[in-house]
Design a protein around this motif. Structure first.
Motif, PDB file in Angstrom:
ATOM      1  N   ASN A  80      16.433  61.974 -33.683  1.00  0.00           N
ATOM      2  CA  ASN A  80      17.469  62.184 -34.690  1.00  0.00           C
ATOM      3  C   ASN A  80      16.833  62.328 -36.080  1.00  0.00           C
ATOM      4  N   THR A  81      16.096  63.425 -36.222  1.00  0.00           N
ATOM      5  CA  THR A  81      15.379  63.725 -37.465  1.00  0.00           C
ATOM      6  C   THR A  81      15.515  65.219 -37.687  1.00  0.00           C
ATOM      7  N   ALA A  82      15.637  65.598 -38.924  1.00  0.00           N
ATOM      8  CA  ALA A  82      15.762  67.021 -39.217  1.00  0.00           C
ATOM      9  C   ALA A  82      14.616  67.790 -38.570  1.00  0.00           C
ATOM     10  N   GLY A  83      14.939  68.860 -37.854  1.00  0.00           N
ATOM     11  CA  GLY A  83      13.919  69.681 -37.217  1.00  0.00           C
ATOM     12  C   GLY A  83      13.442  69.164 -35.875  1.00  0.00           C
ATOM     13  N   LYS A  84      13.902  67.987 -35.481  1.00  0.00           N
ATOM     14  CA  LYS A  84      13.476  67.425 -34.195  1.00  0.00           C
ATOM     15  C   LYS A  84      14.652  67.156 -33.271  1.00  0.00           C
TER      16      LYS A  84
ATOM     17  N   ASN B  77      23.931  67.342 -38.751  1.00  0.00           N
ATOM     18  CA  ASN B  77      22.516  67.112 -39.040  1.00  0.00           C
ATOM     19  C   ASN B  77      22.158  65.661 -38.737  1.00  0.00           C
ATOM     20  N   ALA B  78      20.906  65.335 -39.027  1.00  0.00           N
ATOM     21  CA  ALA B  78      20.422  64.003 -38.673  1.00  0.00           C
ATOM     22  C   ALA B  78      21.196  62.904 -39.389  1.00  0.00           C
TER      23      ALA B  78
ATOM     24  N   ALA C  36      26.088  64.570 -40.973  1.00  0.00           N
ATOM     25  CA  ALA C  36      26.978  65.425 -41.752  1.00  0.00           C
ATOM     26  C   ALA C  36      27.208  66.746 -41.019  1.00  0.00           C
ATOM     27  N   THR C  37      28.446  67.227 -41.130  1.00  0.00           N
ATOM     28  CA  THR C  37      28.810  68.480 -40.481  1.00  0.00           C
ATOM     29  C   THR C  37      28.072  69.633 -41.139  1.00  0.00           C
TER      30      THR C  37
ATOM     31  N   ASN D 272      29.238  69.510 -47.741  1.00  0.00           N
ATOM     32  CA  ASN D 272      28.198  68.504 -47.597  1.00  0.00           C
ATOM     33  C   ASN D 272      26.907  68.878 -48.289  1.00  0.00           C
TER      34      ASN D 272
ATOM     35  N   ASN E  95      22.992  67.375 -48.295  1.00  0.00           N
ATOM     36  CA  ASN E  95      22.055  66.375 -47.808  1.00  0.00           C
ATOM     37  C   ASN E  95      21.273  65.819 -48.972  1.00  0.00           C
TER      38      ASN E  95
ATOM     39  N   SER F  76      14.293  64.429 -45.653  1.00  0.00           N
ATOM     40  CA  SER F  76      15.305  65.454 -45.820  1.00  0.00           C
ATOM     41  C   SER F  76      16.710  64.890 -45.666  1.00  0.00           C
ATOM     42  N   ASN F  77      16.789  63.621 -45.401  1.00  0.00           N
ATOM     43  CA  ASN F  77      18.089  63.011 -45.202  1.00  0.00           C
ATOM     44  C   ASN F  77      18.073  61.604 -45.771  1.00  0.00           C
TER      45      ASN F  77
ATOM     46  N   ILE G 185      17.124  58.662 -43.341  1.00  0.00           N
ATOM     47  CA  ILE G 185      17.520  58.732 -41.942  1.00  0.00           C
ATOM     48  C   ILE G 185      16.494  59.643 -41.273  1.00  0.00           C
ATOM     49  N   GLY G 186      16.065  59.278 -40.084  1.00  0.00           N
ATOM     50  CA  GLY G 186      15.092  60.128 -39.397  1.00  0.00           C
ATOM     51  C   GLY G 186      13.674  59.826 -39.829  1.00  0.00           C
ATOM     52  N   GLU G 187      12.794  60.739 -39.494  1.00  0.00           N
ATOM     53  CA  GLU G 187      11.371  60.493 -39.713  1.00  0.00           C
ATOM     54  C   GLU G 187      10.909  60.973 -41.074  1.00  0.00           C
TER      55      GLU G 187
ATOM     56  N   GLY H 182       8.962  70.870 -34.744  1.00  0.00           N
ATOM     57  CA  GLY H 182       9.356  69.485 -34.545  1.00  0.00           C
ATOM     58  C   GLY H 182       8.257  68.600 -33.976  1.00  0.00           C
TER      59      GLY H 182
END
Lengths: 503, 1017
Positions: free
Chosen positions: A260-264, A275-276, A279-280, B496, B498, B549-550, B563-565, B668
C-alpha cells in the motif's frame, strides 16, 4: 613566499607525474549495477511485472473504450479525446500518444536479454519463460499494428532499421517461439522460485499457459479461411504436447507482493480507484460503464452487476461512449461508478478487491471460454456447453459470487448455450461480460474478428460506421525507420485492417 | 566590442588654489597614472594647448613629468590608448596627479582577456573577441549578468526560461555562434572568472564585474580544452586601485507587471453547449447577460451566486501581483603600492508577479592582490547565499483556461471554509482549474543554495623573458531543496490533493588546477610568446532525494509522517580530466602574427583506448595599417587588421558512467525482498570516441575617421561531425535511444559590429553601437532516419535549420484553400508541415548612449528575425473556449471563409453553403491544428532604458564625504513590436532549451521599471 610557490608548482607537477591512468579511472558506476552484476532471478520479476502493468493499464484501457465497456462522465467530456475520436495521428504521437509500440518492444528487450543470459547460463526455464512471453508480446503487436519487425528486431545498433514482416508470419513465428519455450521449460533442470511471479516455477502451469496463449492466437485467425490447415496442425501439436490448457482454478496471475505505497499497489486499483492514502483518484470519478454494458447485465438478470458497480439514485446508469454533448444525466453523481471495498462494507467487490489483489494476465474463465469456442468449432475434444458453464462459474467466482448463483444464471434461456441460435455469438457475449475491464483488450480483438457483441460506436467517431481497426505506426518509427513504414501500405486507423480481421 | 569609458577626466588635486596674474610662468610637476589600474603611464605626451610649438614633455618611468606654462593656459596630456586629459594652469601648484581614462575605442590598443585569463593585445588575435564593460553590462540593472549581456554582443544569443517573466529565478540559455551539438544541454560556452572555469555565473553580482570579454568560437577558447568549443565568456572582476579608498553604494528598486498575455474573449462565460453551468470551468456557456447566476455547489445549504458578466477588460490580470525587486550593493576598494583590495556585499530581494513567489540573494566578494618583488599573488573569495520560494506551473494555467466571468480579486482568501474560493467549495472539480490562489499557496518549491568560490593565483617572474603562473580554483555549491504539496481530502476524486514532500540535497565540488609557463622573447623584428600549460580538473557531484508521496497530515511536511514507503535516491558522480597544452605566437614588427595552439586532453568518461585526444589550431592576424607605409597616420583609416583562423577542437559531451547499461529497479521494485532490475532503454556504446568541431574564421577590424567609427566583421564556418549524442532509435531495436558518434551540424555565420560617436563635442556625446549576425545552421546527418523530434514540435530534420518547427496543417486544395467536409469540418494532413527554424537566424542589437552635461540616456534595442514560435497555451484556450477565435462567429454555425468542397474528382469548388458548427467540438479541433498556434517570431524590443543624472561636481565641492552621486530611471522591456501574426506572446520565450516555445507552464513576460541611486564616497 618563494617556498609556498615552489610547493604549489611541485604539487601541480606531482599530480601530473602520478599515474595518469589511475587518476582517470573513476568511471565505474557507483550508482547502479550493470548486466554482469545481476542474476536472472533479479531480472525476471521486473520483466514479468512490466507485462502485467501493460496488460492491465495500457492495453486494458484502450480495449475497454474500444471494446464497448467504458465511457466518461459529462464533466470528463474532454478526457481520452484521441480514443473517443479515433484520432490515429494523435495516438501515434510520441508526446501525447499511446506508446504501445515503444512499450512493447522495450518489454520484449527485457525478455530478450534474459533469454540471452539464460542461454549462456543454460538456464532453460528462464529461456522458456522469455520465449513464451516474447511470443505473447509479438502477437499483441500484430493485433495492433499488423506487420512488425520480428527477425531483425531487438538487435540494438546492429540493426538500426529492422525490416518488417507480415503479421501472419509474425503470428506463426510467435507460436513457434511459444512451442519452443514450453519445451525448454519442461526439459529445464532448475526452476525459478518466488522470482517467477506468475507461476512460482510451476512447469505444468507454464505449459498450460503457453498452450492457452497459442489457442487464443489460433482462434484469433478463425475467420481467415486459408488458415484452417495451419490451425488444425497447430492444434495437433498442442494436443501432442499434452499439458492442456488453463482450467478451473488455474489463472495466470501476477503478484509481486503489492504494497500500500504509491507505485507499488495493484496498478488497476491505484489507477482507477484509490491511492495509497485512500483518496479517490480522478479516473474513478471520470470513467463510467456504457449504457449498453449496463443494459446487457440487466437484460440477463446478471448478479455480477451488483458486485461491479454502484447505483446512482437507486438505479444503475451508464454513459454513452464518445458523447460530445454534456448533459446532467451523465454527470459523475448521476451515473454508476466502479464498486470498491470501501463501498462494499470493506469486502472485496467485483473488480476492485484490495490494493494487493493480483493482476490478471489470463484468467481461467477466459481460457475456458476459448476452449468452449474451440470445442464449438470442433477443434478440440469436449463439450462446448461444459467449458461454457465452467467459464461462467469461474467468472462468478472471481467476481465473488457462488456456484449456485452461477448455475441459476446459466440456466436462463437467454444465457444457456444450448438454447442459443448462434452459439459462437453467445460464447463471445458471455466472454465479453466476464472479461469486462479485466482483459478488455481481448474484447476489442473479438469485436474486430467477429463483430460481436454489437455495442454502439463512439458518438465522436469520424463517421457513423468508422470503427477503430488498428493503430497507426508510431511517430518514432516514422522518424527512424520511415522507408519500412511506407513499404507496409496504408495504416489508417479506421480503414486498414490487421491480417486476421477479414471484414 | 570596444566600449567607451565615461569621458570624465578625474583630476585629483592636492592643491591650494590661489589666483595669480595671467602672464606668470609656473612649473607644473605631476604624475600620470591609469585610472583603472593606478599604474604609472609611461611615455605620455604633455603639451601646452595654446602654444603647440612651446615643446612638450614626456612622462618618465614612474609617470612623472615637469612642464613650464603660463597661468590660465591649459596643459594637455595624451597617450595612445587613453582619452586626452586637460588641466587648466591656475597657479604654482603642488604636484598634480592626472588619471588617464583608457579609451578602448582605439582598436589598435585594445587589450582583451585571452585564453587562460591572460591579457593579450587584440592585434595578435586571429579570432573575434568583444568586450562589454561594467557600465554597459549594468545599464538595465539586471540581476543576472548573463541576461545583462543580451543583444550586446554579435552572435551571442541569450534567452531565459522566465527571463522576462515574473518568476524569481530564471534559468538562462547562452548560445554563441549558433548551435553545435544535438545534445541540447551541451551548447553552453565555458564561463571563466578571473582565469578559472566555473560551471555557472548566473548568480554572480554584476556590479563586481569589471568587464566581460566574449571569446567567440572554438578557436579563441582552444586552450581551455573541450569545454571552450562553444566559446568562452571571460569575466574579470574588479580589483582595488592604488590610492585613496573608495566606497560605492548603489540601490536599484524596480517594479514588474505582466504583459503580452495571449488575448482572451469576454463575451461568453461558463457552461457547455450554450447552456450555463454552475460547475463548469469551460467557457462554452451562453452570452453574458449581467444577471446573478448560481456559482458552484451550495455551501452549508446556501447557493453562492455570481454576476454573469466579465468584471473587467481582462480579469486574468487580477491574479497577478506587481513584482518588486530591490538591489542594494556596497563596495569598498583601495590599495597601496604593493597591494589592492576590493570588497563588496550585495543583497537582492525579488517578490514575483505570482502571489507568494519570492527569492533573495546575498553575496559577498573579496578580491585581493599583493606583490612580493617578483612574486605577484592574487586571491579571491566569493560567497553567495540564495533562497527561493516559488510555486510550480499550475496557477497561470488555471487562470487562462477559466471563464471571463470570474472576479479573481474575490478568491484570494481561499482559507475561509465558507467562501466559494475554498478548494472544497470551488465551483468546478477539474484538477487543473482549481482556485489559482489555492494552487499557488498549496504547492511550494523551496531551494536554499550556498556557493563558495575561491581562487589563488601565484605569478613568479623568473627572468624578464620567463614567468610561471600557478592558479588554483575551488568551486562548491550546496543546495537544499524541498517540494511540498498540502493535503486536501475530499470524497470527490478530482478535488483530492495528495500531501507530498520531497527533500533534496545537492552538492557540487570542483577543483581546477593550472600551471602555466610563459616564455616571451624579442629577436630583432621578431617577437615570440610561448605558453606551456597543464590542467587538472576534478568534479564531484552528489544528489540525495528523500520523499513521501502520501502524507498523513495536512500541515506536517516530513517524510516521517507518511502513508506507504519512503521514496529516495542517491547519486554520486565523478569526472576528471587532464590537459596539456601549448600556444606559440610569433610576431613580426608588431603587425603580423601567427599563433599555433595544441592541446592533448584525457577524460575519465571514455574507455581507456579512446580517452586521450589531441586537437590543433592555427591563426594569423595582420595589422595592415602598420605594415603599409602609406597607411600610417592615414586621415581616414586609423587602424586596420585582417585575421583568419582554423581549428579542429575535440569534445566529449558524455556524462560519466555512460559506457555501460545501468540496471535499475523500477515498476515498484523492490517489493520487500523481491528485487526486479530493468536495463536502461538508452543503448550505450562502450566505444564512443571524442567528437570534433572544425571551424574556420576570417574577418577584419577597421578604425576610421580619427577612431570615431569602428567596424568589426567576420565570417565563420563550423562543422561538428561524429557528434556524441543520444539519438532516437526505432524502438523495434529494443531501445528507444542510442548513444552514438553520429550526426553532423554546420553553421555559417556573418557577424558585424559597428561602433561610433555620432556627435562628440565638449557637452554632448552620442555614441551608437550596432551588432548584427546571421547564422545559417544546417542539419547534415543524423543517426537513423531523416528526422527526429527534439522536443514536442521542434525537430532536427536533415537539410533544415536546427531546431525546426514542424506542425500539423489543414488538408488543402492545390491553391492552398482549406477543404471542409459535408459537416463543415476540416481535416489535418497525416504528415506535419515544416514551417522553419525556431532559432531566429538574424540577431541585431543597437545601443545608443547620449551624454549631455550630467545627463545620460542609454538605450538597448534588441531585434531578432526569421524564427518561428509555437504556443501551447493557445490550443488550451481554444478547448476551454477562452480564445477570441471561438467567439468570432458568435458561437453560431458559419461558413468558414476561404474554404472549398472536394468534388470527389480531384477538383474543388469554393464553399458557399456548408456551415461549420461553430461549437466546442469544432473550435477545439481548430485549436488542435497546430499551424493556427504558430507564428513568426520577429520582434524589436527596447530591452533596456537607463536615464541617469550625475550630480555636478560643484554641488559636492563643499564637503569631502561624497565624491560622486547619480540618480536614474531604469526600465526593461518598455516596448516591443512583434510580427503581426504573433498574438501568442514574447518570441524570446524559451522552454526546456527550446527557443520560441511558449509552454502552457510558462507565465507571461513582464515589463519592469524603477529607480537607481548611486553614491561614491
Amino acid at each position: 613566499m618563494k617556498h609556498i610557490f615552489r610547493v604549489a608548482v611541485f604539487s601541480g607537477l606531482s599530480i601530473l607525474a602520478a599515474s595518469c591512468d589511475s587518476f582517470l579511472d573513476v568511471n565505474v558506476n557507483p550508482n547502479a549495477p550493470v548486466n554482469e552484476n545481476l542474476t536472472l532471478a533479479s531480472k525476471l520479476p521486473a520483466a514479468l511485472n512490466s507485462t502485467a502493468t501493460q496488460e492491465v493499464l495500457q492495453l486494458n484501457q484502450l480495449g475497454a473504450f474500444w471494446g464497448g465497456y467504458w465511457g466518461t462522465t459529462s464533466e470528463a467530456l474532454a478526457s481520452f479525446n484521441d480514443i473517443k475520436y479515433y484520432d490515429g495521428i494523435g495516438i501515434r504521437g510520441s508526446r501525447d500518444g499511446i506508446q504501445i509500440w515503444e512499450n512493447t518492444y522495450n518489454i520484449l528487450l527485457y525478455y530478450k536479454l534474459i533469454k540471452d543470459q539464460a542461454e549462456t547460463e543454460q538456464a532453460g526455464f528462464y529461456a522458456g519463460i522469455s520465449k513464451i512471453m516474447m511470443g505473447w508480446h509479438f502477437m499483441r503487436l500484430v493485433d495492433i499494428y499488423n506487420n512488425v519487425p520480428f527477425d531483425e528486431a531487438l538487435q540494438g545498433t546492429n540493426m538500426p532499421q529492422p525490416t518488417y514482416q507480415s503479421g501472419q508470419e509474425v503470428y506463426q513465428k510467435s507460436i513457434d517461439l511459444i512451442t519452443e519455450g514450453i519445451l525448454d521449460i519442461k526439459s529445464a533442470s532448475v526452476a525459478p522460485a518466488s522470482d517467477d511471479i506468475f507461476f512460482a516455477g510451476n512447469r505444468t502451469l507454464w505449459a498450460k499457459f503457453g498452450n492457452t496463449v497459442k489457442l487464443r492466437a489460433l482462434l484469433q485467425q478463425s475467420e481467415v479461411s486459408s488458415q484452417s490447415g495451419y490451425i488444425s496442425a497447430e492444434i495437433q501439436k498442442i494436443i501432442q504436447e499434452g499439458s492442456g490448457f488453463l482450467g478451473i482454478g488455474e489463472n495466470a496471475y501476477c503478484n509481486p507482493g503489492y504494497l500500500n505505497t504509491a507505485g507499488k499497489m495493484n496498478p488497476f486499483y491505484e489507477t482507477y480507484y484509490r491511492n495509497a492514502g485512500g483518496a479517490t483518484v480522478a479516473n474513478h470519478t471520470n470513467i463510467r460503464p456504457t449504457e449498453y454494458l449496463i443494459e446487457k447485465y440487466q437484460a440477463l438478470n446478471d448478479p455480477r452487476l451488483d458486485q461491479l458497480y454502484l447505483t446512482a439514485s437507486g438505479s444503475y446508469k451508464g454513459v454513452r461512449f464518445g458523447n460530445p454533448v454534456a448533459a446532467d444525466e451523465y454527470n459523475a453523481d448521476n451515473t454508476s461508478a466502479l464498486k470498491g471495498p470501501v463501498e462494499n462494507g470493506n469486502q472485496p467487490a467485483g473488480l476492485l478487491k484490495s490494493f494487493n489483489q493480483s493482476t490478471v494476465i489470463l484468467s481461467s474463465f477466459e481460457s475456458l471460454f476459448l476452449q468452449a469456442e474451440a470445442a464449438e468449432r470442433g477443434w478440440i475434444d469436449g463439450a462446448a456447453a461444459t467449458f461454457y458453464r465452467q467459464a461462467v462459474a469461474e467468472s462468478f467466482a472471481y467476481i465473488g459470487l457462488s456456484g449456485s448463483e452461477a448455475e441459476t444464471y446459466t440456466a436462463q434461456p437467454a444465457v444457456a448455450l444450448g438454447e442459443a441460435g448462434n452459439r459462437i455469438a453467445r460464447i463471445i457475449e458471455q466472454k465479453w461480460l466476464a472479461i469486462n475491464s479485466i482483459n478488455s483488450f481481448q474484447a476489442w480483438n473479438d469485436f474486430r474478428r467477429l463483430g460481436l457483441p454489437d455495442f454502439p460506436n463512439s458518438e465522436s467517431a469520424p463517421s457513423a460506421d468508422a470503427r477503430p481497426l488498428r493503430l497507426m505506426y508510431p511517430e518514432t518509427e516514422l522518424q527512424t525507420n520511415r522507408d519500412e513504414v511506407n513499404r507496409q501500405g496504408g495504416d489508417n486507423i479506421t480503414s486498414d485492417r490487421v491480417w486476421w480481421d477479414i471484414d | 566590442m570596444n566600449r567607451l569609458y565615461t569621458s570624465i577626466l578625474l583630476l585629483a588635486m592636492y592643491a591650494n588654489v590661489l589666483a595669480l596674474h595671467a602672464q606668470e610662468h609656473v612649473t607644473i610637476r605631476g604624475r600620470i597614472i591609469d585610472q583603472g589600474t593606478s599604474k604609472p603611464v609611461i611615455g605620455a605626451t604633455v603639451s601646452i594647448k595654446e602654444n603647440e610649438r612651446s615643446g612638450s614633455s614626456i612622462s618618465g618611468s614612474e609617470g612623472g613629468f615637469t612642464i613650464r606654462a603660463h597661468v590660465n593656459q591649459t596643459i594637455v596630456v595624451t597617450n595612445v590608448g587613453y582619452l586626452p586629459a586637460e588641466l587648466k594652469v591656475i597657479n604654482e601648484q603642488e604636484p598634480v596627479l592626472i588619471a588617464l581614462v583608457p579609451d578602448n575605442r582605439q582598436l589598435s590598443e585594445v587589450v582583451v582577456t585571452g585564453a587562460l585569463g591572460l591579457q593579450r593585445s587584440a592585434r595578435e588575435l586571429g579570432t573575434s573577441a568583444q568586450v562589454v564593460d561594467n557600465e554597459h553590462l549594468n545599464q538595465g540593472r539586471v540581476i543576472n549578468p548573463l541576461l545583462a549581456l543580451a543583444s550586446k554582443v554579435s552572435s551571442l544569443r541569450i534567452n531565459a526560461s522566465d527571463a522576462t517573466s515574473g518568476k524569481t529565478d530564471p534559468s538562462v540559455q547562452v548560445r554563441l555562434r549558433g548551435t553545435r551539438s544535438f545534445n541540447r544541454a551541451q551548447n553552453d560556452p565555458i564561463y571563466v572568472v578571473d582565469g578559472v572555469p566555473i560551471p555557472d555565473i548566473g548568480r554572480l553580482n554584476p556590479n563586481d564585474i569589471e568587464s566581460i570579454t566574449v571569446l567567440k568560437g572554438a578557436n579563441a577558447a582552444a586552450l581551455y580544452g573541450s569545454e571552450g568549443v562553444n566559446g568562452a565568456i571571460m569575466i574579470n572582476t574588479k580589483a582595488g586601485s592604488r590610492g585613496r579608498g573608495t566606497i560605492q553604494f548603489n540601490n536599484a528598486t524596480t517594479f514588474s507587471n505582466v504583459f503580452l498575455l495571449p488575448p482572451a474573449q469576454t463575451e461568453f462565460g461558463q457552461g457547455q453547449n450554450g447552456v450555463y453551468s454552475a460547475t463548469t470551468a469551460e467557457s462554452w456557456g451562453p452570452r453574458f447577460n449581467g444577471e446573478m447566476m448560481p456559482f458552484g455547489p451550495p455551501i452549508n445549504g446556501v447557493q453562492p451566486e455570481i454576476r454573469y458578466a466579465a468584471p473587467g477588460s481582462d480579469n486574468r490580470l487580477e491574479f497577478f501581483d506587481t513584482g518588486v525587486t530591490t538591489q542594494n550593493d556596497i563596495s569598498f576598494s583601495g590599495g597601496d603600492e604593493q597591494s589592492t583590495y576590493y570588497l563588496s556585499v550585495q543583497d537582492v530581494r525579488i517578490k514575483g508577479v505570482i502571489p507568494g513567489d519570492q527569492s533573495a540573494r546575498t553575496g559577498a566578494r573579496f578580491n585581493g592582490a599583493r606583490n612580493f618583488g617578483k612574486l605577484k599573488t592574487a586571491y579571491s573569495v566569493n560567497y553567495i547565499y540564495f533562497d527561493r520560494n516559488t510555486t510550480p506551473d499550475g496557477p497561470w494555467l488555471s487562470v487562462y483556461t477559466q471563464p471571463a466571468n470570474l472576479d479573481y480579486s474575490e478568491y484570494r482568501n481561499w482559507e475561509d471554509p465558507n467562501s466559494p474560493a475554498h478548494p472544497l467549495n470551488w465551483y468546478n472539480t477539474v484538477s487543473s482549474t482549481k482556485n489559482p490562489f489555492f494552487m499557488a499557496d498549496n504547492t511550494r518549491n523551496t531551494a536554499k543554495q550556498q556557493t563558495l568560490n575561491g581562487r589563488i593565483e601565484l605569478d613568479y617572474q623568473f627572468t624578464d623573458w620567463f614567468k610561471a603562473i600557478y592558479r588554483l580554483g575551488y568551486y562548491n555549491t550546496n543546495e537544499d531543496t524541498r517540494a511540498m504539496t498540502g493535503k486536501l481530502a475530499s470524497p470527490i476524486g478530482a478535488r483530492n490533493v495528495n500531501g507530498s514532500v520531497e527533500d533534496g540535497a545537492n552538492t557540487f565540488r570542483r577543483l581546477n588546477n593550472d600551471l602555466i609557463l610563459n616564455f616571451n622573447k624579442q629577436f630583432g623584428d621578431f617577437s615570440t610568446n610561448l605558453l606551456l600549460g597543464q590542467n587538472v580538473r576534478m568534479d564531484e557531484t552528489k544528489a540525495i532525494g528523500v520523499g513521501a508521496s502520501n502524507l498523513l497530515l495536512e500541515d506536517l511536511f516530513n517524510p516521517g509522517s507518511r502513508i506507504g514507503e519512503l521514496s529516495g535516491s542517491s547519486r554520486i558522480e565523478q569526472y576528471r580530466s587532464l590537459g596539456t597544452y601549448g600556444e606559440l605566437t610569433g610576431g613580426y614588427r608588431n603587425y603580423l602574427f601567427l599563433t599555433l595552439t595544441g592541446r592533448y586532453d584525457q577524460v575519465s568518461v571514455l574507455s581507456k583506448d579512446n580517452r586521450g585526444y589531441f586537437y590543433p589550431g592555427i591563426s594569423t592576424s595582420f595589422v595592415f595599417t602598420d605594415a603599409i607605409p602609406s597607411l600610417k597616420d592615414h586621415r581616414v583609416v586609423n587602424y586596420g587588421k585582417i585575421y583568419a583562423s582554423f581549428n579542429r577542437t575535440g569534445n566529449v559531451t558524455l556524462s560519466p558512467y555512460s559506457l555501460n547499461n545501468p540496471y535499475s529497479q523500477s515498476g515498484g521494485f523492490p517489493y520487500g525482498s523481491l528485487v526486479g532490475f530493468l536495463p536502461s532503454l538508452t543503448n550505450p556504446n562502450p566505444n564512443i570516441e571524442p567528437e570534433f568541431v572544425t571551424s574556420y574564421e576570417a574577418g577584419f577590424q577597421l578604425a576610421l575617421f580619427n577612431n570615431r567609427l569602428n567596424i568589426d566583421a567576420a565570417y565563420v564556418y563550423s562543422d561538428s561531425d561524429g557528434q556524441i549524442f543520444t539519438a532516437l532509435s526505432s524502438s523495434a531495436t529494443g531501445y528507444n535511444n542510442s548513444i552514438v558518434n553520429a550526426g553532423r551540424l554546420t553553421n555559417s555565420i556573418i557577424e558585424l559590429s559597428l561602433n561610433g560617436d555620432v556627435v562628440r563635442n565638449n557637452s554632448l556625446r552620442w555614441n551608437l553601437g550596432f551588432n548584427f549576425s546571421y547564422t545559417d545552421n544546417q542539419v547534415k546527418e543524423l543517426y537513423s532516419g531523416n528526422e527526429f523530434r527534439i522536443f514536442r514540435q521542434s525537430y532536427a530534420i536533415i537539410g533544415q535549420q536546427y531546431p525546426t518547427l514542424k506542425v500539423s496543417d489543414y488538408a488543402r486544395d492545390p491553391q492552398g484553400r482549406i477543404i471542409v467536409d459535408e459537416n463543415g469540418n476540416t481535416s489535418t494532413l497525416d504528415d506535419n508541415t515544416v514551417l522553419g527554424t525556431m532559432v531566429p537566424p538574424y540577431l541585431m542589437g543597437l545601443n545608443s548612449t547620449v551624454t549631455y552635461k550630467g545627463f545620460q540616456l542609454g538605450l538597448q534595442f534588441d531585434a531578432r528575425m526569421g524564427g518561428w514560435i509555437y504556443s501551447e497555451v493557445v490550443p488550451r484556450m481554444y478547448t476551454a473556449g477562452t480564445h477570441p477565435a471561438t467567439v468570432a462567429y458568435g458561437r453560431q454555425p458559419f461558413i468558414m471563409p476561404n474554404t472549398v468542397i472536394d468534388n470527389g474528382d480531384g477538383t474543388y469548388s469554393p464553399n458557399t453553403s456548408v456551415e461549420s458548427r461553430g461549437d466546442k467540438a469544432f473550435w477545439q479541433s481548430q485549436g488542435n491544428v497546430q499551424i493556427n498556434t504558430a507564428a513568426k517570431g520577429d520582434y524589436l524590443k527596447l530591452r533596456e532604458l537607463n536615464l541617469s543624472y550625475t550630480l555636478p561636481k560643484s554641488w559636492l565641492s563643499n564637503q569631502r564625504v561624497i565624491s560622486a552621486a547619480s540618480i536614474g530611471f531604469i526600465a526593461n522591456n518598455l516596448f516591443i513590436i512583434r510580427h503581426s501574426s504573433n498574438t501568442l506572446g514574447d518570441a524570446e520565450s524559451l522552454y526546456n532549451q527550446t527557443d520560441g516555445y511558449l509552454s502552457f507552464r510558462q507565465i507571461p513576460p513582464s515589463r519592469t521599471y524603477g529607480f537607481n541611486v548611486n553614491v561614491t564616497f
